[in-house]
Write an enzyme that holds these catalytic residues in place. Structure first.
Site, mmCIF file in Angstrom:
data_model
loop_
_atom_site.group_PDB
_atom_site.id
_atom_site.type_symbol
_atom_site.label_atom_id
_atom_site.label_comp_id
_atom_site.label_asym_id
_atom_site.label_seq_id
_atom_site.Cartn_x
_atom_site.Cartn_y
_atom_site.Cartn_z
ATOM 1 N N ILE A 94 0.902 -1.154 0.000
ATOM 2 C CA ILE A 94 0.000 0.000 0.000
ATOM 3 C C ILE A 94 0.939 1.201 0.000
ATOM 4 O O ILE A 94 1.914 1.238 0.760
ATOM 5 C CB ILE A 94 -0.936 -0.015 1.234
ATOM 6 C CG1 ILE A 94 -1.841 1.225 1.263
ATOM 7 C CG2 ILE A 94 -0.194 -0.159 2.552
ATOM 8 C CD1 ILE A 94 -2.941 1.163 2.364
ATOM 9 N N SER A 95 0.710 2.168 -0.892
ATOM 10 C CA SER A 95 1.630 3.297 -1.016
ATOM 11 C C SER A 95 1.692 4.103 0.278
ATOM 12 O O SER A 95 0.749 4.120 1.069
ATOM 13 C CB SER A 95 1.192 4.231 -2.157
ATOM 14 O OG SER A 95 1.095 3.521 -3.366
ATOM 15 N N GLN A 96 2.823 4.788 0.445
ATOM 16 C CA GLN A 96 3.013 5.698 1.579
ATOM 17 C C GLN A 96 1.939 6.791 1.536
ATOM 18 O O GLN A 96 1.635 7.303 0.460
ATOM 19 C CB GLN A 96 4.410 6.312 1.417
ATOM 20 C CG GLN A 96 4.838 7.229 2.520
ATOM 21 C CD GLN A 96 6.209 7.817 2.235
ATOM 22 O OE1 GLN A 96 6.969 7.314 1.404
ATOM 23 N NE2 GLN A 96 6.522 8.888 2.930
#
Ligand code: SAH
Length: 213
Positions: A60-62
């Protein structure tokens, strides 16, 4: 859960400190519960400003990256947006909360299915399919915005072709270790490109992306 609400508030303060200025993006990220998009062992770290594993070697992206890319997409209510790389579904949920009509493609069916379960649980009407997103999704084209959440070796031409007039394509382009965010805008039938700061994404794998290992 009050503790998680507090942590989410702290995450928003941090995003503001790090330079996110679009209040609509910050408001929506205060609302969407990122902890519902991560898997159990990482639940407690959901509001750290960091990417987290979601299985299948993906992340999951930052939060900062999601905020920055969303801001660059310049979302408006009713805008039709295509996302390549559904992953956990968090980015798609943020766009849906902003009032966008969201279409999203994911190559790992297992990830797609768990994202779909979260969309259903939270009541998001997000349209999704499995498969290679580097060829876009012609059925619903053109799009006012296209966001690619995996790093590409070059800009896939089909995505440019599926942009509406005035539409924006937000895509990280580079090698496998680092990418820079490119913003491509369709103006008078032509394309304007600007290149922004560096990010580190998982690879975009497909016909117009990197080859599968
Ligand atoms: N937007 C996601 C980020 C997930 S990481 C989130 O908010 O969680 C990027 C995702 O892109 C991974 O799940 C990966 O499997 C997917 N991906 C990589 N290449 C792809 C392709 N060609 N088509 C569709 N999905 C792709």
């Amino acid at each position: 859960m009050p503790r998680l609400d507090d942590e989410r508030k702290e995450m928003i303060d941090l995003l503001r400190e790090r330079g996110i200025i679009d209040d609509r993006v910050l408001t929506v990220m205060m609302k969407v519960e990122r902890h519902l998009f991560v898997t159990q062992p990482f639940f407690n770290r959901a509001y750290e400003d960091t990417a987290l594993p979601i299985g299948k070697e993906q992340t999951i992206s930052q939060p900062y990256t999601v905020a920055f890319m969303t801001q660059e997409l310049q979302p408006r209510s009713g805008m039709k947006v295509l996302e390549i790389g559904t992953g956990s579904g968090y980015q798609a949920a943020v766009l849906a909360e902003l009032g966008c009509r969201v279409y999203t493609i994911e190559r790992h069916l297992e990830l797609l299915n768990s994202a779909r379960r979260v969309f259903e649980k939270l009541g998001y009407r997000i349209i999704s399919r499995g498969g290679d997103g580097t060829v876009g999704w012609t059925e619903f084209a053109p799009y006012d915005g296209i966001i690619v959440t995996a790093g590409a070796p070059e800009v896939p031409e089909p995505l440019m072709n599926q942009l509406a007039e005035g539409g924006r394509l937000v895509i990280p382009v580079g090698d496998l270790t680092a990418q820079r965010l490119r913003i491509i805008t369709k103006v008078n039938g032509g394309f304007e490109t600007k290149e922004l700061q560096g990010f580190k994404f998982v690879p975009l794998i497909g016909k117009k992306g990197w080859e599968k290992k």
